[in-house]
Design an enzyme around this catalytic site. Sequence first.
Site, PDB file in Angstrom:
ATOM      1  N   ASP A  13      32.655  23.093  25.478  1.00 27.15           N
ATOM      2  CA  ASP A  13      32.023  23.788  26.145  1.00 27.15           C
ATOM      3  C   ASP A  13      32.850  24.312  27.432  1.00 27.15           C
ATOM      4  OD1 ASP A  13      29.274  22.577  24.798  1.00 27.15           O
ATOM      5  OD2 ASP A  13      29.771  21.332  25.387  1.00 27.15           O
ATOM      6  N   LYS A  16      34.638  28.583  26.834  1.00 28.85           N
ATOM      7  CA  LYS A  16      35.115  29.258  25.682  1.00 28.85           C
ATOM      8  C   LYS A  16      34.615  30.895  25.810  1.00 28.85           C
ATOM      9  CE  LYS A  16      34.578  26.458  21.809  1.00 28.85           C
ATOM     10  NZ  LYS A  16      34.069  25.314  23.099  1.00 28.85           N
ATOM     11  N   ASN A  38      25.880  25.194  15.790  1.00 26.83           N
ATOM     12  CA  ASN A  38      26.384  23.976  16.858  1.00 26.83           C
ATOM     13  C   ASN A  38      26.932  24.605  18.165  1.00 26.83           C
ATOM     14  OD1 ASN A  38      28.516  24.382  15.156  1.00 26.83           O
ATOM     15  ND2 ASN A  38      29.340  22.586  14.928  1.00 26.83           N
ATOM     16  N   ALA A  39      27.979  25.166  17.703  1.00 26.93           N
ATOM     17  CA  ALA A  39      28.549  26.565  18.955  1.00 26.93           C
ATOM     18  C   ALA A  39      27.573  26.700  19.913  1.00 26.93           C
ATOM     19  CB  ALA A  39      29.651  27.038  19.142  1.00 26.93           C
ATOM     20  N   GLY A  40      28.166  26.735  21.429  1.00 25.00           N
ATOM     21  CA  GLY A  40      26.815  27.495  22.173  1.00 25.00           C
ATOM     22  C   GLY A  40      27.449  27.901  23.526  1.00 25.00           C
ATOM     23  N   HIS A  41      27.631  29.464  23.266  1.00 28.21           N
ATOM     24  CA  HIS A  41      28.837  30.528  24.578  1.00 28.21           C
ATOM     25  C   HIS A  41      28.138  30.381  25.248  1.00 28.21           C
ATOM     26  CE1 HIS A  41      32.884  29.453  21.933  1.00 28.21           C
ATOM     27  NE2 HIS A  41      32.317  30.677  21.754  1.00 28.21           N
ATOM     28  N   THR A  42      28.419  31.604  27.028  1.00 31.81           N
ATOM     29  CA  THR A  42      27.350  31.245  27.597  1.00 31.81           C
ATOM     30  C   THR A  42      28.401  32.586  28.531  1.00 31.81           C
ATOM     31  OG1 THR A  42      26.156  29.682  28.540  1.00 31.81           O
ATOM     32  CG2 THR A  42      25.946  31.211  29.916  1.00 31.81           C
ATOM     33  N   GLN A 223      33.059  24.342  19.568  1.00 27.56           N
ATOM     34  CA  GLN A 223      33.606  23.053  20.227  1.00 27.56           C
ATOM     35  C   GLN A 223      34.547  23.012  20.787  1.00 27.56           C
ATOM     36  OE1 GLN A 223      32.193  23.974  16.330  1.00 27.56           O
ATOM     37  NE2 GLN A 223      30.944  23.816  17.365  1.00 27.56           N
ATOM     38  N   GLY A 301      20.259  21.909  24.775  1.00 30.01           N
ATOM     39  CA  GLY A 301      19.550  22.151  26.494  1.00 30.01           C
ATOM     40  C   GLY A 301      19.839  20.685  26.154  1.00 30.01           C
ATOM     41  N   ARG A 304      24.602  17.359  29.390  1.00 32.87           N
ATOM     42  CA  ARG A 304      26.558  17.016  29.301  1.00 32.87           C
ATOM     43  C   ARG A 304      26.880  16.037  30.188  1.00 32.87           C
ATOM     44  NH1 ARG A 304      28.125  22.597  29.405  1.00 32.87           N
ATOM     45  NH2 ARG A 304      27.522  23.436  27.657  1.00 32.87           N
ATOM     46  N   LEU A 331      37.498  26.197  37.987  1.00 32.39           N
ATOM     47  CA  LEU A 331      38.000  25.340  39.022  1.00 32.39           C
ATOM     48  C   LEU A 331      36.807  25.621  40.652  1.00 32.39           C
ATOM     49  CD1 LEU A 331      40.835  24.324  39.971  1.00 32.39           C
ATOM     50  CD2 LEU A 331      41.541  26.276  40.797  1.00 32.39           C
TER      51      LEU A 331
HETATM   52  P1  IMP Z   1      27.147  18.394  15.041  1.00 27.12           P
HETATM   53  O1  IMP Z   1      28.434  19.690  15.067  1.00 27.12           O
HETATM   54  O2  IMP Z   1      26.096  19.506  14.636  1.00 27.12           O
HETATM   55  O3  IMP Z   1      27.267  17.914  13.725  1.00 27.12           O
HETATM   56  O4  IMP Z   1      27.490  17.761  15.224  1.00 27.12           O
HETATM   57  C1  IMP Z   1      28.373  16.646  16.064  1.00 27.12           C
HETATM   58  C2  IMP Z   1      29.672  16.371  17.095  1.00 27.12           C
HETATM   59  O5  IMP Z   1      29.349  17.292  17.997  1.00 27.12           O
HETATM   60  C3  IMP Z   1      28.195  16.149  18.443  1.00 27.12           C
HETATM   61  O6  IMP Z   1      28.786  14.811  18.910  1.00 27.12           O
HETATM   62  C4  IMP Z   1      27.768  17.090  18.948  1.00 27.12           C
HETATM   63  O7  IMP Z   1      27.564  16.839  20.223  1.00 27.12           O
HETATM   64  C5  IMP Z   1      28.622  17.852  19.186  1.00 27.12           C
HETATM   65  N1  IMP Z   1      29.347  19.138  18.842  1.00 27.12           N
HETATM   66  C6  IMP Z   1      28.658  19.645  18.428  1.00 27.12           C
HETATM   67  N2  IMP Z   1      29.395  21.250  18.803  1.00 27.12           N
HETATM   68  C7  IMP Z   1      29.207  21.559  19.790  1.00 27.12           C
HETATM   69  C8  IMP Z   1      30.009  22.349  21.263  1.00 27.12           C
HETATM   70  O8  IMP Z   1      29.631  23.732  20.297  1.00 27.12           O
HETATM   71  N3  IMP Z   1      29.971  21.875  21.625  1.00 27.12           N
HETATM   72  C9  IMP Z   1      30.060  20.089  23.010  1.00 27.12           C
HETATM   73  N4  IMP Z   1      29.710  19.762  21.597  1.00 27.12           N
HETATM   74  C10 IMP Z   1      29.067  19.873  20.208  1.00 27.12           C
END
Ligand code: IMP
Length: 427
Positions: A13, A16, A38-42, A223, A301, A304, A331
């Site tokens: 986060d 990127k 699991n990734a999230g890019h805005t 990540q 959602g 953090r 910054l």
């Molecule tokens: P998983 O990737 O869903 O297995 O989660 C494992 C750990 O990685 C957890 O603490 C998630 O919150 C964290 N995590 C996974 N993807 C992201 C991301 O894109 N940003 C921040 N934390 C992430």
Amino acid sequence: MPALVLLGAQWGDEGKGKATDLLGGSVDYVVRYQGGNNAGHTVVVGDQKYALHLLPSGILSPGCTPVIGNGVVVDPSVLLSELSGLNERGVDTSKLLISGNAHIITPYNVTVDKVTERFLGKRKIGTTGRGIGPTYADKINRVGIRVQDLYDESILTQKVEAALDIKNQVLTKLYNRRAIAVDQVVSELLTYADKLAPYVADTVLVLNKALEDDKVVLFEGGQGTLLDIDHGTYPFVTSSNPTAGGACTGSGVGPTKISRVIGILKAYTTRVGAGPFPTELFDEDGAALRRIGGERGVTTGRDRRCGWFDAVIARYATRVNGLTDFFLTKLDVLTGWEQIPVCVAYEIDGKRVEELPYSQTDFHHAKPVYENLPGWSEDISQAKTFADLPKNAQAYVKALEEMSGAPISAIGVGPGRDETIEINSFL
Ligand code: IMP
């Protein structure tokens, strides 16, 4: 010609998406090499805001070919809905390429992720619940389903059978859940086959040929370094390698081809999910960073966890990734603090420690040693050059650079594509 890796230097986060998108206009391929939805890019383009989970940010740059590499885990239903969402907004997604060797997140992998977390109770990892860990576990256990399996029904059926054999025992006998029917999974997976077919390719060949033809390839990590399965804060990590080496294994491009490794570094620190975080703030400053920085997960959602900048982590990221540059983001969020504490070392059981300890126990005991840097109050969002920044903001950036071990080549001063100060060109 350059192959660049762009990855998170902290716990993900870091912004990127913005950095990748900024370069997307000048590169020919943007490749995701690990992780999944699991990734999230805005990404903010003009007045449009896009939230991407699985697709590489390059999908928003018309000249760029986005690639989902073999190291990624793909949830087909998420992918297809992300694609149709973009199509509805007029984004052309036809250039996308997906590796036939990428593993598929099946519905049972999502189920296993959720029930396992529930079962772990207070020992849970705090995963995103998207089936990422169980899919990588299947891959390593050699019972994974790959994209190419969608095109051979008989093989697919055998593989789903093999994968469910033990899982159904665990689900029914340990977790008290219903068994998952093989034919139901197979028929669901087969519905994706035709829809994905136009995108499936031998991406290893495509990327290596592209590099031979002097094309520019950008590898986009999901990540971050501290969430890496090998180099992160295990076991509170994701199940893949966001660190630079993952770009090679997750794409089939050799390390000799990588010319630059850029670490995205937030001007402070955030983390989601469980696990140690030495500079975490539980006070008004932490709440202010969350509020001003909009620190809420794009994918889940979840709020953090927020804290001050940690130079020990930045130095570690430089080392394990062989970073050549940093892209410092957000910054502008720090504007308004009179003093900005920066963690320069840890105190562990009474001793000052300069580098990240390899021992999990030591890291759990690490207390930040802070140095206070003078803040600034001027709005910096319009700054176009380093010299436009207030003196104290310049000094903050310079101090971070010195502590972190690689040059800061770009600075984000706002969410928009053009709210960036470029110091050294990445290309
Ligand atoms: P998983 O990737 O869903 O297995 O989660 C494992 C750990 O990685 C957890 O603490 C998630 O919150 C964290 N995590 C996974 N993807 C992201 C991301 O894109 N940003 C921040 N934390 C992430």
